[in-house]
Every structure is written in C-alpha cells, then in structure tokens.
Motif scaffolding. Sequence first.
Motif, PDB file in Angstrom:
ATOM      1  N   TYR A 256       0.852  -1.183   0.000  1.00  0.00           N
ATOM      2  CA  TYR A 256       0.000   0.000   0.000  1.00  0.00           C
ATOM      3  C   TYR A 256       0.891   1.238   0.000  1.00  0.00           C
ATOM      4  N   ARG A 257       0.486   2.237  -0.757  1.00  0.00           N
ATOM      5  CA  ARG A 257       1.214   3.503  -0.812  1.00  0.00           C
ATOM      6  C   ARG A 257       0.296   4.627  -0.326  1.00  0.00           C
ATOM      7  N   TYR A 258       0.893   5.661   0.289  1.00  0.00           N
ATOM      8  CA  TYR A 258       0.106   6.736   0.894  1.00  0.00           C
ATOM      9  C   TYR A 258       0.671   8.099   0.505  1.00  0.00           C
ATOM     10  N   ALA A 259      -0.225   9.066   0.351  1.00  0.00           N
ATOM     11  CA  ALA A 259       0.185  10.440   0.028  1.00  0.00           C
ATOM     12  C   ALA A 259      -0.901  11.406   0.459  1.00  0.00           C
ATOM     13  N   ASP A 260      -0.538  12.688   0.533  1.00  0.00           N
ATOM     14  CA  ASP A 260      -1.499  13.778   0.734  1.00  0.00           C
ATOM     15  C   ASP A 260      -2.358  13.565   1.981  1.00  0.00           C
ATOM     16  N   CYS A 261      -1.719  13.161   3.072  1.00  0.00           N
ATOM     17  CA  CYS A 261      -2.457  12.894   4.309  1.00  0.00           C
ATOM     18  C   CYS A 261      -2.785  14.189   5.044  1.00  0.00           C
ATOM     19  N   ILE A 262      -3.893  14.184   5.761  1.00  0.00           N
ATOM     20  CA  ILE A 262      -4.238  15.274   6.674  1.00  0.00           C
ATOM     21  C   ILE A 262      -4.532  14.670   8.037  1.00  0.00           C
ATOM     22  N   ALA A 263      -4.354  15.461   9.092  1.00  0.00           N
ATOM     23  CA  ALA A 263      -4.601  14.993  10.454  1.00  0.00           C
ATOM     24  C   ALA A 263      -5.990  15.418  10.912  1.00  0.00           C
ATOM     25  N   ILE A 264      -6.718  14.506  11.539  1.00  0.00           N
ATOM     26  CA  ILE A 264      -8.026  14.792  12.115  1.00  0.00           C
ATOM     27  C   ILE A 264      -7.842  14.982  13.614  1.00  0.00           C
ATOM     28  N   PRO A 265      -8.148  16.166  14.136  1.00  0.00           N
ATOM     29  CA  PRO A 265      -7.903  16.429  15.561  1.00  0.00           C
ATOM     30  C   PRO A 265      -8.718  15.494  16.453  1.00  0.00           C
ATOM     31  N   GLY A 266      -8.140  15.171  17.628  1.00  0.00           N
ATOM     32  CA  GLY A 266      -8.836  14.366  18.612  1.00  0.00           C
ATOM     33  C   GLY A 266      -9.601  15.231  19.596  1.00  0.00           C
ATOM     34  N   ALA A 267     -10.206  14.574  20.555  1.00  0.00           N
ATOM     35  CA  ALA A 267     -11.015  15.297  21.543  1.00  0.00           C
ATOM     36  C   ALA A 267     -10.146  16.090  22.506  1.00  0.00           C
ATOM     37  N   GLY A 268      -8.977  15.567  22.824  1.00  0.00           N
ATOM     38  CA  GLY A 268      -8.091  16.246  23.757  1.00  0.00           C
ATOM     39  C   GLY A 268      -7.210  17.262  23.072  1.00  0.00           C
ATOM     40  N   LYS A 269      -6.617  18.138  23.863  1.00  0.00           N
ATOM     41  CA  LYS A 269      -5.748  19.167  23.328  1.00  0.00           C
ATOM     42  C   LYS A 269      -4.526  18.541  22.668  1.00  0.00           C
ATOM     43  N   SER A 270      -4.216  18.986  21.447  1.00  0.00           N
ATOM     44  CA  SER A 270      -3.028  18.546  20.708  1.00  0.00           C
ATOM     45  C   SER A 270      -3.004  17.042  20.468  1.00  0.00           C
ATOM     46  N   THR A 271      -4.166  16.422  20.383  1.00  0.00           N
ATOM     47  CA  THR A 271      -4.217  14.995  20.073  1.00  0.00           C
ATOM     48  C   THR A 271      -4.733  14.797  18.653  1.00  0.00           C
ATOM     49  N   THR A 272      -4.419  13.652  18.105  1.00  0.00           N
ATOM     50  CA  THR A 272      -4.837  13.317  16.744  1.00  0.00           C
ATOM     51  C   THR A 272      -5.680  12.061  16.783  1.00  0.00           C
ATOM     52  N   ALA A 273      -6.874  12.143  16.222  1.00  0.00           N
ATOM     53  CA  ALA A 273      -7.767  10.987  16.212  1.00  0.00           C
ATOM     54  C   ALA A 273      -7.457  10.047  15.060  1.00  0.00           C
ATOM     55  N   ALA A 274      -7.090  10.633  13.909  1.00  0.00           N
ATOM     56  CA  ALA A 274      -6.880   9.808  12.728  1.00  0.00           C
ATOM     57  C   ALA A 274      -6.165  10.616  11.654  1.00  0.00           C
ATOM     58  N   LEU A 275      -5.693   9.909  10.660  1.00  0.00           N
ATOM     59  CA  LEU A 275      -5.226  10.525   9.427  1.00  0.00           C
ATOM     60  C   LEU A 275      -6.200  10.163   8.313  1.00  0.00           C
ATOM     61  N   ILE A 276      -6.406  11.071   7.390  1.00  0.00           N
ATOM     62  CA  ILE A 276      -7.089  10.753   6.141  1.00  0.00           C
ATOM     63  C   ILE A 276      -6.061  10.907   5.029  1.00  0.00           C
ATOM     64  N   CYS A 277      -5.909   9.864   4.221  1.00  0.00           N
ATOM     65  CA  CYS A 277      -4.858   9.833   3.206  1.00  0.00           C
ATOM     66  C   CYS A 277      -5.399   9.332   1.876  1.00  0.00           C
ATOM     67  N   VAL A 278      -4.704   9.714   0.815  1.00  0.00           N
ATOM     68  CA  VAL A 278      -4.871   9.030  -0.458  1.00  0.00           C
ATOM     69  C   VAL A 278      -4.081   7.732  -0.367  1.00  0.00           C
ATOM     70  N   ARG A 279      -4.746   6.624  -0.667  1.00  0.00           N
ATOM     71  CA  ARG A 279      -4.072   5.322  -0.623  1.00  0.00           C
ATOM     72  C   ARG A 279      -4.102   4.687  -2.003  1.00  0.00           C
ATOM     73  N   GLU A 280      -2.960   4.150  -2.405  1.00  0.00           N
ATOM     74  CA  GLU A 280      -2.867   3.415  -3.667  1.00  0.00           C
ATOM     75  C   GLU A 280      -2.581   1.955  -3.329  1.00  0.00           C
ATOM     76  N   ASP A 281      -3.520   1.099  -3.679  1.00  0.00           N
ATOM     77  CA  ASP A 281      -3.503  -0.309  -3.296  1.00  0.00           C
ATOM     78  C   ASP A 281      -2.844  -1.130  -4.403  1.00  0.00           C
ATOM     79  N   HIS A 282      -1.689  -1.722  -4.083  1.00  0.00           N
ATOM     80  CA  HIS A 282      -0.957  -2.552  -5.043  1.00  0.00           C
ATOM     81  C   HIS A 282      -0.980  -4.020  -4.644  1.00  0.00           C
ATOM     82  N   THR A 283      -1.950  -4.437  -3.835  1.00  0.00           N
ATOM     83  CA  THR A 283      -2.023  -5.854  -3.464  1.00  0.00           C
ATOM     84  C   THR A 283      -2.300  -6.723  -4.675  1.00  0.00           C
TER      85      THR A 283
END
Length: 654
Positions: free
Chosen positions: A123-150
């Motif tokens: 799997y390849r990844y690019a152009d990710c952004i961070a999704i803020p979490g509930a707490g201060k300066s925390t990250t809940a998730a990343l959203i990325c473009v994924r290229e699937d080479h399986t």
Amino acid sequence: MSAPADAPPESAPYGSWVSPLSAEALAAGGIRFGDLRSAAGSLYWTESVPARGGAISLFRLSAGVASQVTPDGANVRTRVHEYGGAPFVVAGDTVYYSQFSDQRLYALKRGGIDLEPLTPPNYRYADCIAIPGAGKSTTAALICVREDHTDPAHVRNTLVRLPVPIAGAGDVLFEGTDFVSYPRLSPDGRRLAFITWNHPNMPWDGTELRVANLTAQGLQAQAVIAGGAAESVIEPQWDSDGTLYFMSDRSGFWNLYAQRGAGAHPVWPRAAEFAAPLWSFGESNYVLFGDGRALVCFRERGIARLAVIDLKKGTGRELDLPYVEFSHLTKIDARHIAAVAGASKSTYSIVSIDVSAPKATTLRSAVPVPLQADSISVATPIDFPSAQGRTAHAFYYAPTNVGFRGTPGTLPPLLAMVHGGPTSQASPALRLGVQFWTSRGFAVVDVNYGGSSGYGRAYRRELNGKWGVVDAEDVIAAVRFLIDTKRADPKRTAISGGSAGGYTVLVALSTSDVFRAGTDSFGVSDMTALARDTHKFESRYLDSLIGPLPQAQAIYDSRSPLNHLDGFQVPVLVLQGADDPVVPPNQSKRIVEALRARHVPVAFKLYPGESHGFRKSENIINALQSELSFYGQVFGFKPADQLPPLSIEGLPTT
C-alpha cells in the motif's frame, strides 16, 4: 583557470570556454526543496541531495534553527502516481511519513526515533491530513490518499481513514473513481472536500470537486459542486468562515474561485494561470489568511508573480519581488508566508515573505552559484511563428562568460531544450543545467511548445491529438527563428530532452534536417509499447495526446520514432535509468539497437539504480560530461573540461 576579473575577455571558440561551473559543482548544487508547509509553529520541508544518492530528508525550521528531522537512511518519498508529492504530515508532536524503500508509513515523535512501519506492505500513501482528537493537541486519525498494489494488475486509488495509533491499511472512506487527491477538512471538522477524476482524463483535463459530511461511519451526503469532464478543478481550501476556495480553468485559465451557498464566482479574474498541472500531490499556489485576504501566485508569459487579494472586494495588489518562480506557498502568520522561490541569478531557496512590505528573507538556499553575476545568462522570453500560423513561446539564453568572447566572425552552437511532461513548462528561474552550457559558449533555447502549461487551457490543448507533431514543429521553429536572427550557428544545432522531451528529440531528429546532433534522456521510441507498459496514472494519457487504442493504432505507428529510422541522419546520445518505471529501459535499448543496425552514430549510457530522472551525484556528473563530450566530438570543438572517454559508435574520424 578563468581570466582575472579586470582582464579583457579572451577570444576563444564557442563551446571551449573555461567555466567555473563544473559538472561536479552542478551536482553539488542540485539540492531540491519540496513539500514546504507550516505546522505546529514550525516550517517543514523535504530536501533532496544528489551527494546522498538523491535520498530525500525531512527538515524543520523552528525558532530560526534548521535541523534534519528524519534519521540517516530514511528516504521521505511516496510513489503514489509514481511522481509522488506530499509524502508526510505533521500531527501534533508526531510526523508521519512515507518511506521510499517499502512505501509504508512511519512515525517520528519529536525527540525520538521509531523505525517500525505502521502500515502493511503493498500500500502507498500520500497527501495525508490529520483529524484532531477530543483532547488538546491529540490526533484521532489521518485521512490519506491510498494506492492499493495488493493486486498489481488492478491498482486501486481510494481515500482512507487511519485511526491513531495506526494499525492496518486504513478504512476506505471513498472509492469508485480512478483517482482522488486533495482531501481537505473544513474548519469545524464536519465536511471533507476532495478532488476526483477518471480515465482517460488527466487532472488538467477534467476533474470533479466533491464535498461530503465526515462522520464516524464514513462520508455522507456526498455532492459534486464543481468541475466535470471539460473543467479542471484543483487545490480546494476552506477559509475560516466556511467558504470553500478552489482553482478552476472554466474561463480558459486556472483562476481562484469561491464557493459559498449555491454558486461559485471568481475572486480576481485574470487571463493568467494561477495553478499548474497536478503532476505531484500537495501543490499549493495560494494561501488564505483567514481575515478576508488571500495571497496567490499567477503566471503570465511563463513568469510567476505574487499578489494579495481582497476576497470581498475582488481587488488585488501585486508584490514587487526579485523572483520569477514560486511554489509550495504556506502561511506562517497573518503577515508572512513561506515559499520555494526561484530567481534569475540565484538558485532556488526557501523564503519568508512579508506581504505588507513586501520583503523577502532567505531561510534556506542551495549552494551558491559558482559563477560571477555577469557570467550568468538571464532568460529572455521570445515569441516566434510556428507551423499552421501558430505562435509559440520559449526562453532564450545567450552565451555568457565574463572571461570569454566568441571567435570573431563565428556564431555560437545552439542547444534546444525540450521539457518533459509533455503537459508542463520551462521556467525562467536560474537552472545550473542551463548555465553549464551558456558559460561554455552555447546559446540555449528552452521551448514552451504548444501543449505546455502556463499559457492557458487553449494553448495547453494544442497538443491534443498532435503529440509528436506540434511539439516538434515548435522546437524546430524556435531554432530556425534564432538562426534567422543570427543568434545561432546553423551547422552546430543540437536538441536535448528527457522523458516526453526525449520523445520530441527523437521525433525532431527523424523528421527534420535542422539539427546536427541530439541527446535523448529516457525518451519514448515506441508509442504503443508506452501505452501498454506505463503505470496507472499515465496509462490513458495518450488517449488525448494521440488517440484511444485500438482505434488510433495507425497514428501510434506513424508517431513512433522506431518506425522512422530512415530519417535519422545525425549522431544521437541516449541516456537511461535502468530502473525507470515510467519510461521502461526497453524504450531506449530498442532505439539504440535500431540505430546501430543502420550505422547511425550513437552512444548509449545505462545507469543502474536510477529511476525516471537521475538523482545520484555520480550519474548526474557522468551524464552531463558525456553530453559535453558528445557535442565536442560532433561539432569539432575541444571542451576545456577534463572529461571521461565517450565512444560514439560509427562517428567518422577526421
């Protein structure tokens, strides 16, 4: 040695001038900056250094101090679309990045090193952004473009959400189109904008801007709000008031538009290009300040400038700055932006720009140019007549060296440079690869043939159905124009290009008699083989440039240089990377074998470990020295440089 600064210039044959810009110095100065962005109070960027084998490191500027973030051995580069871009994201105190060797995501916490991959192989990844979490300066998730080479036979591009801590390949948020890019989250975190497109379009042909509600269950209430098969929409950004901005070429030029409510409107209409073709992820040609202002980069006649726009009034104020090229614009604060900038007489640098003054401060630059200021040749824009009544564009560089002048009564050899893409453009910013030739006594013309970007959609589409025709016609016309205006020796004309430019080299050499030599770097010789063998991103590119297969098979055959071998009459140098996935090595090997069989003088250099373009210092040096030796042998001048031997098979001895 160069002449003393106060000595009169020495008369010497063009091409043989002594230049302080050696191939080694050029390779050392080949540092490339990219993916500049502001995050967590610091600036981050990628930096490629040929002396380190072309590996890309991640750097941070904090409190005025620049430091390398990634450990030695890391190579911050993604292969999504093969051309990559946006290979990292900063989320709080953690940097997530794509490692080139295995294309998996890794995490670096400030002050620590963790070299364990977070995502599975294939799997390849690019152009990710961070999704803020509930707490201060925390990250809940990343959203990325994924290229699937399986399944390599069916590569799939999707948007995925990777919950933090990351474990696994990610949960698919969006699928169903061939390509997706630019996931951008609204200020309230509730809506996601992104760009999609399908084969056979390239992103500069037609894309769609989509907006959806982002929920715990995925994307909901998805809608297409701009774009289509004949409109290229790119670079969405949300402003602080919830307005969505984007670039669209619906007017014939990429301009900035605002979408709020039912419709979209241009904010500062202009017959200029505010964006560039989306070859790599993360392109950023404007900044929103969040206070009703934006800073934009726009290009006219191929030259870039900056302007501050009042988004409500629709007025703009141009900034007077000593640069001709800008990329990777990012906001620092309400008064400053940072950018990668190119000037006419200095190498690319990372600069901070005070948009109120305006004033630029250099934050980081490549090695100094090893030429005196008056030995640097500055680009002169030229417009010239071409075939079928068209007008084409180029940048002309005169031979320039304060220590030398040409032998009286002679004209300089001319090197016509052909950019790749082909949907791309030559820049007037200083390039050591141009100065290498001009400081030795060559004239150079860098051609923006029909089909190039930077001059509007209509000019960009001049190549549609005519690749291998319009591009070659325009390069030939540029050379004839300079011969007619007594700026080039008609008996010493050469053409050089890489990738798509290498294809134009082969076409021009096989269909005209204007050139006396040519250098093809990883160019295309068989169009059908390219359509069959290339990667997903470009696999349908030729549908627009030539025509769809199998219906256009006869055109593919007629446009392939391998089918015009009788036209090759002058020496050819071929340079190729052995691991090129974009233009496979068989493209070069086949044309070399065919030329040998026909006793056309040819030299061939194959570089192990190189991909599409040369990144290793030793190979950059050897390729440049080989090209100089090649022209010296063909044109009959002796370069001042100490060059390794180059054998040109079949070249008559004198």
